[in-house]
Design an enzyme around this catalytic site. Structure first.
Site, PDB file in Angstrom:
ATOM      1  CG  ASN A  26      98.532  78.546  77.580  1.00  0.00           C
ATOM      2  OD1 ASN A  26      97.706  79.093  77.293  1.00  0.00           O
ATOM      3  ND2 ASN A  26      98.480  77.144  77.975  1.00  0.00           N
ATOM      4  CG  ASP A  46     102.305  70.282  80.969  1.00  0.00           C
ATOM      5  OD1 ASP A  46     102.651  70.754  79.999  1.00  0.00           O
ATOM      6  OD2 ASP A  46     101.454  69.521  80.990  1.00  0.00           O
TER       7      ASP A  46
END
Length: 437
Positions: A107, A181
């Site tokens: 990420n 998330d």
């Protein structure tokens, strides 16, 4: 023995090796999904650790040098190694891990990945079988492609969640941290599984990408569609389009959410339940097209509010059960934590901390008949498995010591921590098998 060794080939992804270069929540949560399907996970952290390790106090959670309940939310069942990717020997070790990996999850932003040589193009050329998966804040194109992103700004703010999940006229909602998330995490985990399947046909890895903003838009698809036909958001509960899909307060001050989407079909039945036989044939309210044309949603909602105020929550729930009306109390997290439904279905599982005692850990939601409820081993401190994993790849203790001294890896030197495996409630009671034992 590593965490993976103790899981003993559990799950449909047993034998799949995942290397993680992620911090915070969304991407690590995606990998946690894979770990609870049985994947072998090696999480790589910088020498100072995943930034999520610093966040517990900000959420009101306690932590110490060995235990961190907030970090456990997304990092159970992982082997933890600490690598300095700017160090040549550290990067060499990372490439060693990637050489026999099936999946690499990242990420970091594109610029950092390209600088490190860990971007899709570079790694696909070097390891063509490797599936490369990235969690982003925004998409790969457009003005925001290189912007930093968290679920608060990408999902809750730009995705509209904070501004439409509220009563009209009130201040924006503050969603619990990481709500977006974890939604995006499930999407990325699903994409990785699809890429693994496709590789069985092509022999090649693939690039799998999702982002928090897209996850919010997809999750809001009905609202976004309806907005284009005049259904403005945020809404007031006094003006919802379908009064049978709304919240109401009972005589004892509790709130119920009812959801009867087929308003037209059940209109007469519902009017009977709410003591409004006089309105069963009302042409202005008996179906949704007529209700929209007449604008009498507030009037119908008022009838229901009057009725709800005449009975207690328990009385209404009994009526709804008898008549198969989907309804639930509006829970707070305090209610969820006491809900037996969550524990018997392994949506929540108790784990035990030496310092903090027993706490409920939210579980990933997928289950497989062949595997049953997954084992859970809590996370460890930074670099806990570094030396052990390096030895599996042929490094000697002398080599590990030298690379650590040069700043290439971080190695844990604290007390040994027991790998307790926490079972589901039904497993503890002997009512469900432990396929991993």
């Amino acid at each position: 023995m590593t965490t993976t060794d103790k899981l003993n080939g559990y799950g449909p992804l047993a034998g799949v090796k995942v290397v993680e270069l992620c911090e915070w929540v969304a991407a690590p949560a995606a990998v946690r999904n894979l770990s609870e399907m049985g994947a072998t996970v090696i999480k790589t952290e910088p020498l100072h650790g995943d930034a999520q390790r610093t966040q517990g106090p900000g959420f009101g959670c306690e932590k110490n040098d060995l235990e961190d309940p907030t970090f456990d939310l997304n990092n159970t069942n992982k082997d933890l190694v600490s690598i300095n990717l700017k160090n040549p020997e550290g990067m060499k070790f990372m490439k060693t891990l990637l050489a026999d990996a099936d999946v690499f999850v990242v990420n970091l932003r594109d610029k950092a990945l390209k600088k490190l040589g860990l971007d899709w193009e570079t790694l696909h050329a070097e390891f063509p079988q490797l599936i490369w998966a990235q969690m982003r804040g925004y998409g790969e194109f457009g003005a925001e492609k290189d912007s930093p992103g968290y679920d608060a700004v990408c999902w809750a703010a730009r995705g509209g969640v904070a501004n439409v999940f509220r009563e009209a006229g009130q201040s924006p909602a503050i969603a619990p941290q990481a709500f977006g998330d974890n939604n995006a995490a499930c999407m990325l985990a699903g994409g990785i599984c699809a890429a693994l399947f496709n590789r069985t046909r092509t022999g090649l890895g693939d690039k799998v990408v999702t982002n928090l903003y897209a996850a919010a838009i997809f999750a809001s698809d009905i609202g976004i569609c309806a907005q284009q036909f005049g259904a403005d958001y945020p809404k007031s509960r006094k003006h919802v389009s379908n009064p049978f899909n709304n919240t109401y307060r009972t005589s004892d001050g509790k709130w119920i959410y009812i959801c009867m989407p087929q308003y037209d079909l059940y209109y007469e039945m519902m009017m009977g339940l709410f003591g409004r036989e006089d309105q069963k044939k009302n042409p202005d309210t008996c179906n949704l097209p007529a209700l929209k044309a007449s604008g009498k949603q507030p009037e119908v909602i008022g009838w229901l509010e009057e009725a709800f105020a005449q009975k207690t929550f328990d009385e209404w729930m009994e009526i709804f059960r008898e008549n198969q009306v989907p309804a639930q109390k509006l829970f707070r997290f305090t209610d969820v934590l006491k809900d037996e439904e969550a524990y018997v279905n392994d949506s929540l599982r108790y784990v035990e901390y030496d310092e903090f005692g027993k706490h409920a850990l939210p579980m990933t939601p997928l289950r497989f008949e062949s595997a049953g409820d997954p084992p859970v081993i809590l996370a460890k401190p930074i670099g806990y498995h570094t030396a052990e994993i390096m030895k599996k790849y042929g490094y000697t203790q002398e080599q590990i010591d030298a690379i650590e001294a040069d700043g290439g890896v971080g190695v844990y030197h604290g007390p040994e921590i027991e790998d307790r495996i926490f079972k589901s409630q039904r497993q503890e009671a002997g009512a469900a098998p432990c396929t991993w034992e």
